[in-house]
Scaffold this motif. Structure first.
Motif, short mmCIF file in Angstrom:
data_model
loop_
_atom_site.label_atom_id
_atom_site.label_comp_id
_atom_site.label_asym_id
_atom_site.label_seq_id
_atom_site.Cartn_x
_atom_site.Cartn_y
_atom_site.Cartn_z
N VAL A 147 0.84 -1.20 0.00
CA VAL A 147 0.00 0.00 0.00
C VAL A 147 0.88 1.25 0.00
N VAL A 153 0.62 5.18 0.94
CA VAL A 153 -0.20 6.13 1.70
C VAL A 153 0.17 7.55 1.27
N ASP A 184 -0.68 11.52 1.98
CA ASP A 184 -1.32 12.52 2.84
C ASP A 184 -0.28 13.58 3.19
N ARG A 189 0.00 10.31 8.15
CA ARG A 189 0.73 9.23 7.47
C ARG A 189 1.17 8.17 8.47
N LEU A 214 -1.98 6.19 9.78
CA LEU A 214 -2.52 5.31 8.75
C LEU A 214 -1.61 4.11 8.52
N LYS A 215 -0.31 4.34 8.52
CA LYS A 215 0.65 3.25 8.36
C LYS A 215 0.48 2.22 9.47
N ILE A 231 -2.93 0.33 9.04
CA ILE A 231 -2.89 -0.61 7.90
C ILE A 231 -2.05 -1.84 8.24
N VAL A 286 2.78 -1.24 4.18
CA VAL A 286 2.90 0.11 3.62
C VAL A 286 4.27 0.21 2.96
N VAL A 290 5.26 6.17 1.52
CA VAL A 290 4.34 7.27 1.83
C VAL A 290 4.70 8.45 0.92
N THR A 314 -3.90 4.75 -0.87
CA THR A 314 -4.85 5.58 -0.13
C THR A 314 -4.46 7.04 -0.39
N LYS A 340 -12.59 10.89 6.61
CA LYS A 340 -11.57 10.92 7.66
C LYS A 340 -12.17 11.53 8.93
#
Length: 355
Positions: free
Chosen positions: A9, A11, A13, A19, A22-23, A26, A34, A37, A57, A110
């Motif tokens: 993934v 990420v 942002d 970041r 979210l990492k 996930i 991840v 980023v 994302t 969010k």
């Protein structure tokens, strides 16, 4: 359920804290990694090309290049599913909806506390990955059993309708904001039907959804309001947070917005379709299109049993072959068609009004 391999993934942002969170969320799922980023849309394009992630994302409001612009560049180069993860403001809501129209796989609002995202985020990343893979994987994601297109024979209940026009009930979910343009703009203004549509979409998007469809359709497309009159030549879009139901008034059918029954989806396709069937009987046409899960499948069975007509979108064009596949499995479908042929089938069934 199939064994899912490691899913990489990216990420995107502009907030370092977001970041990081979210990492962490996930990677709390052992099958997710991840791989990188990005701080803005430009870096997202560069890393998408360099790292070739399985899923991205993407935030929308970022410096240098916003998520919507970045999304378009990525789609030109790569077939990578993108999940929009962004806050909703009035302007942000419109841009997020545009992202869905452009082909973003899904949208997640969010929240103030990002930790509430965990379950939804992981679920949608898995779904996005699965549906970017082979057709066989798509089938296995929904069921360990192969999907059969042989419909089960059901007893037909004769219930002639007293209505002088048809009710077309359309249910659609993931992938819908783009796919629906294969259907509604092709329906003529003098269609002998009122069209009711439930799109699973964040609550704040339903008005934008209706307004943008109205600009592209000959039919009048409106977000429903309570006590609105039901007339042929109109498309009634379910309002976010309410079920779309019908009731008989002194001068014909009226829209009724309801908070009951409690359902995971508000509005629900099943609730809408069953209400349309209650009033249109055998002049009900049910259409179930792309989407995860089974909302609408049971109602399609009931429509077919009452001698209405049911159409399921085929796996060929469905972004997510979940809802239509379940209706097929239950024996609730008269015909299976790609999205671009559904409008012609509706016209063939309901006809056109004179004058």
């Amino acid at each position: 359920m199939i064994n899912i391999p490691q899913i990489n993934v990216l990420v995107v942002d502009d907030s370092p804290l977001t970041r990081k969170v979210l990492k962490m969320l996930i990677e709390s799922d052992e099958s997710l990694n991840v791989i990188g980023v990005a701080r803005d849309g430009i870096e997202a394009i560069e890393k998408a090309n360099a790292l070739n992630p399985d899923v991205i994302t993407m935030d929308i409001k970022m410096p240098n290049m916003d998520g919507l612009t970045s999304l378009q560049y990525i789609f030109e180069e790569k077939n990578i599913p993108v999940i929009i993860v962004s806050s909703l403001g009035e302007r942000g809501s419109l841009i997020a909806y545009e992202a869905l129209e452009l082909g973003a796989f899904d949208y997640i609002e969010k929240p103030d506390d990002l930790y509430y995202l965990k379950d939804e985020l992981i679920k949608k990343i898995h779904a996005a990955y699965i549906f970017s893979q082979s057709e066989k994987a798509k089938k296995e994601f929904f069921s360990e059993k192969e999907i059969s297109y042989e419909t089960k024979e059901k007893k037909v209940i004769e219930t002639p309708s007293s209505m002088d026009f048809y009710g077309v009930a359309i249910g659609i979910s993931t992938g819908g904001p783009r796919t629906i343009y294969d259907v509604l703009p092709k329906l003529p203004a003098n269609l002998n039907a009122a069209v009711f549509i439930v799109q699973h979409i964040p609550e704040k998007f339903t008005r934008t959804y209706a307004e943008r469809l109205n600009n592209s359709c000959e039919l009048n497309v409106v977000e429903v309001e309570n006590d609105m009159e039901v007339k042929p030549g109109y498309v009634y879009v379910g309002k976010g947070g309410y079920h779309l139901k019908l009731r008989k008034g002194l001068n014909g059918l009226r829209i009724m917005l309801s908070k009951t029954p409690k359902h995971i989806f508000m509005p629900s396709v099943d609730v809408m379709m069953e209400s349309v069937l209650e009033h249109f009987d055998n002049k009900t046409v049910g259409v179930l299109m792309t989407g995860m899960g089974n909302d609408g499948a049971n109602a399609m069975v009931k429509i077919k049993e009452r001698n209405g007509y049911t159409i399921a979108e085929s796996e060929e064009t469905a972004v997510v072959f979940g809802m239509p596949a379940e209706a097929i499995r239950l024996g609730g479908v008269n015909i299976v068609l790609p999205s671009y042929n559904i409008a012609d089938e509706i016209i063939k069934k309901v006809g056109l009004r004179n004058g």
